[in-house]
Design a protein around this motif. Structure first.
Motif, PDB file in Angstrom:
ATOM      1  N   LYS A  47       0.817  -1.214   0.000  1.00  0.00           N
ATOM      2  CA  LYS A  47       0.000   0.000   0.000  1.00  0.00           C
ATOM      3  C   LYS A  47       0.852   1.265   0.000  1.00  0.00           C
ATOM      4  CE  LYS A  47      -3.906  -2.009   2.433  1.00  0.00           C
ATOM      5  NZ  LYS A  47      -4.727  -1.967   3.635  1.00  0.00           N
ATOM      6  N   ALA A  48       2.109   1.138   0.439  1.00  0.00           N
ATOM      7  CA  ALA A  48       2.991   2.305   0.510  1.00  0.00           C
ATOM      8  C   ALA A  48       3.229   2.861  -0.889  1.00  0.00           C
ATOM      9  CB  ALA A  48       4.320   1.910   1.143  1.00  0.00           C
ATOM     10  N   SER A  49       3.068   4.159  -1.025  1.00  0.00           N
ATOM     11  CA  SER A  49       3.312   4.803  -2.313  1.00  0.00           C
ATOM     12  C   SER A  49       3.747   6.236  -2.088  1.00  0.00           C
ATOM     13  CB  SER A  49       2.060   4.763  -3.187  1.00  0.00           C
ATOM     14  OG  SER A  49       1.024   5.486  -2.586  1.00  0.00           O
ATOM     15  N   TYR A  50       4.432   6.774  -3.066  1.00  0.00           N
ATOM     16  CA  TYR A  50       4.924   8.145  -3.016  1.00  0.00           C
ATOM     17  C   TYR A  50       4.375   8.890  -4.220  1.00  0.00           C
ATOM     18  CZ  TYR A  50       8.089   5.991   0.267  1.00  0.00           C
ATOM     19  OH  TYR A  50       8.591   5.292   1.330  1.00  0.00           O
ATOM     20  N   THR A  51       3.906  10.099  -3.993  1.00  0.00           N
ATOM     21  CA  THR A  51       3.356  10.911  -5.071  1.00  0.00           C
ATOM     22  C   THR A  51       4.344  12.020  -5.416  1.00  0.00           C
ATOM     23  OG1 THR A  51       1.114  10.443  -4.336  1.00  0.00           O
ATOM     24  CG2 THR A  51       1.410  12.321  -5.805  1.00  0.00           C
ATOM     25  N   ILE A  52       4.666  12.106  -6.696  1.00  0.00           N
ATOM     26  CA  ILE A  52       5.577  13.114  -7.215  1.00  0.00           C
ATOM     27  C   ILE A  52       4.831  13.861  -8.307  1.00  0.00           C
ATOM     28  CG2 ILE A  52       7.793  13.488  -8.366  1.00  0.00           C
ATOM     29  CD1 ILE A  52       8.534  10.634  -7.413  1.00  0.00           C
ATOM     30  N   GLY A  53       4.974  15.178  -8.371  1.00  0.00           N
ATOM     31  CA  GLY A  53       4.339  15.888  -9.472  1.00  0.00           C
ATOM     32  C   GLY A  53       4.161  17.365  -9.226  1.00  0.00           C
ATOM     33  N   LEU A  54       3.415  17.966 -10.116  1.00  0.00           N
ATOM     34  CA  LEU A  54       3.082  19.380 -10.052  1.00  0.00           C
ATOM     35  C   LEU A  54       1.604  19.520  -9.754  1.00  0.00           C
ATOM     36  CD1 LEU A  54       4.897  20.489 -13.313  1.00  0.00           C
ATOM     37  CD2 LEU A  54       5.708  20.817 -10.993  1.00  0.00           C
ATOM     38  N   GLN A  55       1.272  20.385  -8.830  1.00  0.00           N
ATOM     39  CA  GLN A  55      -0.136  20.630  -8.526  1.00  0.00           C
ATOM     40  C   GLN A  55      -0.793  21.322  -9.719  1.00  0.00           C
ATOM     41  OE1 GLN A  55      -1.745  19.471  -5.876  1.00  0.00           O
ATOM     42  NE2 GLN A  55       0.175  18.506  -5.286  1.00  0.00           N
ATOM     43  N   PRO A  56      -2.075  21.099  -9.926  1.00  0.00           N
ATOM     44  CA  PRO A  56      -2.751  21.718 -11.064  1.00  0.00           C
ATOM     45  C   PRO A  56      -2.698  23.248 -11.023  1.00  0.00           C
ATOM     46  CG  PRO A  56      -4.115  20.009 -10.101  1.00  0.00           C
ATOM     47  CD  PRO A  56      -2.951  20.193  -9.191  1.00  0.00           C
ATOM     48  N   ALA A  57      -2.433  23.840 -12.167  1.00  0.00           N
ATOM     49  CA  ALA A  57      -2.429  25.292 -12.326  1.00  0.00           C
ATOM     50  C   ALA A  57      -3.325  25.625 -13.514  1.00  0.00           C
ATOM     51  CB  ALA A  57      -1.014  25.803 -12.565  1.00  0.00           C
ATOM     52  N   THR A  58      -4.118  26.669 -13.394  1.00  0.00           N
ATOM     53  CA  THR A  58      -5.077  27.026 -14.438  1.00  0.00           C
ATOM     54  C   THR A  58      -4.670  28.322 -15.129  1.00  0.00           C
ATOM     55  OG1 THR A  58      -6.841  25.959 -13.190  1.00  0.00           O
ATOM     56  CG2 THR A  58      -7.503  27.497 -14.898  1.00  0.00           C
ATOM     57  N   LEU A  59      -4.743  28.305 -16.450  1.00  0.00           N
ATOM     58  CA  LEU A  59      -4.506  29.487 -17.266  1.00  0.00           C
ATOM     59  C   LEU A  59      -5.850  29.887 -17.868  1.00  0.00           C
ATOM     60  CD1 LEU A  59      -2.613  31.497 -18.705  1.00  0.00           C
ATOM     61  CD2 LEU A  59      -2.345  29.764 -20.493  1.00  0.00           C
ATOM     62  N   ASP A  60      -6.376  31.048 -17.467  1.00  0.00           N
ATOM     63  CA  ASP A  60      -7.686  31.509 -17.925  1.00  0.00           C
ATOM     64  C   ASP A  60      -7.494  32.702 -18.855  1.00  0.00           C
ATOM     65  OD1 ASP A  60     -10.315  32.071 -18.304  1.00  0.00           O
ATOM     66  OD2 ASP A  60     -10.755  32.552 -16.211  1.00  0.00           O
ATOM     67  N   LEU A  61      -7.854  32.532 -20.133  1.00  0.00           N
ATOM     68  CA  LEU A  61      -7.705  33.595 -21.126  1.00  0.00           C
ATOM     69  C   LEU A  61      -9.052  34.133 -21.607  1.00  0.00           C
ATOM     70  CD1 LEU A  61      -4.816  32.050 -23.222  1.00  0.00           C
ATOM     71  CD2 LEU A  61      -4.662  33.826 -21.483  1.00  0.00           C
ATOM     72  N   GLN A  62     -10.067  34.018 -20.808  1.00  0.00           N
ATOM     73  CA  GLN A  62     -11.426  34.469 -21.090  1.00  0.00           C
ATOM     74  C   GLN A  62     -12.071  33.711 -22.248  1.00  0.00           C
ATOM     75  OE1 GLN A  62     -13.163  36.443 -19.117  1.00  0.00           O
ATOM     76  NE2 GLN A  62     -11.376  36.748 -17.819  1.00  0.00           N
ATOM     77  N   LEU A  63     -11.309  33.380 -23.271  1.00  0.00           N
ATOM     78  CA  LEU A  63     -11.844  32.614 -24.401  1.00  0.00           C
ATOM     79  C   LEU A  63     -11.853  31.122 -24.082  1.00  0.00           C
ATOM     80  CD1 LEU A  63     -12.850  32.538 -27.320  1.00  0.00           C
ATOM     81  CD2 LEU A  63     -10.464  32.469 -28.043  1.00  0.00           C
ATOM     82  N   PHE A  64     -10.811  30.683 -23.431  1.00  0.00           N
ATOM     83  CA  PHE A  64     -10.736  29.287 -23.015  1.00  0.00           C
ATOM     84  C   PHE A  64      -9.896  29.188 -21.746  1.00  0.00           C
ATOM     85  CE2 PHE A  64      -7.231  29.926 -25.898  1.00  0.00           C
ATOM     86  CZ  PHE A  64      -6.167  29.290 -25.284  1.00  0.00           C
ATOM     87  N   ARG A  65     -10.062  28.086 -21.069  1.00  0.00           N
ATOM     88  CA  ARG A  65      -9.357  27.839 -19.811  1.00  0.00           C
ATOM     89  C   ARG A  65      -8.614  26.510 -19.943  1.00  0.00           C
ATOM     90  NH1 ARG A  65     -13.159  28.044 -14.909  1.00  0.00           N
ATOM     91  NH2 ARG A  65     -13.167  30.204 -15.612  1.00  0.00           N
ATOM     92  N   VAL A  66      -7.326  26.509 -19.601  1.00  0.00           N
ATOM     93  CA  VAL A  66      -6.491  25.318 -19.679  1.00  0.00           C
ATOM     94  C   VAL A  66      -5.924  25.042 -18.294  1.00  0.00           C
ATOM     95  CG1 VAL A  66      -4.477  24.272 -20.776  1.00  0.00           C
ATOM     96  CG2 VAL A  66      -5.867  25.894 -22.051  1.00  0.00           C
ATOM     97  N   THR A  67      -5.974  23.797 -17.878  1.00  0.00           N
ATOM     98  CA  THR A  67      -5.421  23.396 -16.588  1.00  0.00           C
ATOM     99  C   THR A  67      -4.249  22.455 -16.841  1.00  0.00           C
ATOM    100  OG1 THR A  67      -7.585  23.582 -15.560  1.00  0.00           O
ATOM    101  CG2 THR A  67      -5.923  22.304 -14.376  1.00  0.00           C
ATOM    102  N   PHE A  68      -3.109  22.794 -16.245  1.00  0.00           N
ATOM    103  CA  PHE A  68      -1.903  21.983 -16.360  1.00  0.00           C
ATOM    104  C   PHE A  68      -1.645  21.305 -15.030  1.00  0.00           C
ATOM    105  CE2 PHE A  68      -1.362  25.713 -19.058  1.00  0.00           C
ATOM    106  CZ  PHE A  68      -1.113  25.125 -20.285  1.00  0.00           C
ATOM    107  N   GLY A  69      -1.199  20.075 -15.078  1.00  0.00           N
ATOM    108  CA  GLY A  69      -0.850  19.375 -13.856  1.00  0.00           C
ATOM    109  C   GLY A  69      -0.315  17.995 -14.171  1.00  0.00           C
ATOM    110  N   PHE A  70       0.426  17.440 -13.248  1.00  0.00           N
ATOM    111  CA  PHE A  70       1.014  16.123 -13.445  1.00  0.00           C
ATOM    112  C   PHE A  70       1.268  15.504 -12.086  1.00  0.00           C
ATOM    113  CE2 PHE A  70       4.902  13.560 -13.634  1.00  0.00           C
ATOM    114  CZ  PHE A  70       4.507  12.603 -14.540  1.00  0.00           C
TER     115      PHE A  70
END
Length: 89
Positions: free
Chosen positions: A44-67
């Motif tokens: 059950k032991a596990s380690y999480t590595i990554g980037l927390q989600p970040a959102t780019l909002d350009l009024q026309l569309f919204r993109v969320t980056f994360g890993f």
């Protein structure tokens, strides 16, 4: 002349084969860990590595980056097995 052309093609193709084998190895390891975790508790032991989600909002569309990568013992073994299988090809 034929060997030089074949070597270039194999080198291009082998990157995708490596990525596919690593992905399959990680998925199989993760599935085995999920099935065996009730019987063997240390899986059950596990380690999480990554980037927390970040959102780019350009009024026309919204993109969320994360890993996020969650790595457990059998997932790591699956990755190693996938790499070793790639080396045998």
């Amino acid at each position: 002349m034929v060997n030089a052309m074949a070597g270039g093609y194999r080198q291009y193709q082998s990157t995708w084969v490596l990525v596919l084998l690593l992905l399959v190895g990680a998925l199989v390891g993760n599935a085995l860990a999920a099935m065996l975790a009730p019987v063997v508790p240390f899986l059950k032991a596990s380690y999480t590595i990554g980037l927390q989600p970040a959102t780019l909002d350009l009024q026309l569309f919204r993109v969320t980056f994360g890993f996020n990568l969650t790595l457990g013992p059998l997932t790591a073994l699956g990755l190693i097995f996938g790499y070793l299988l790639y080396r045998k090809l």
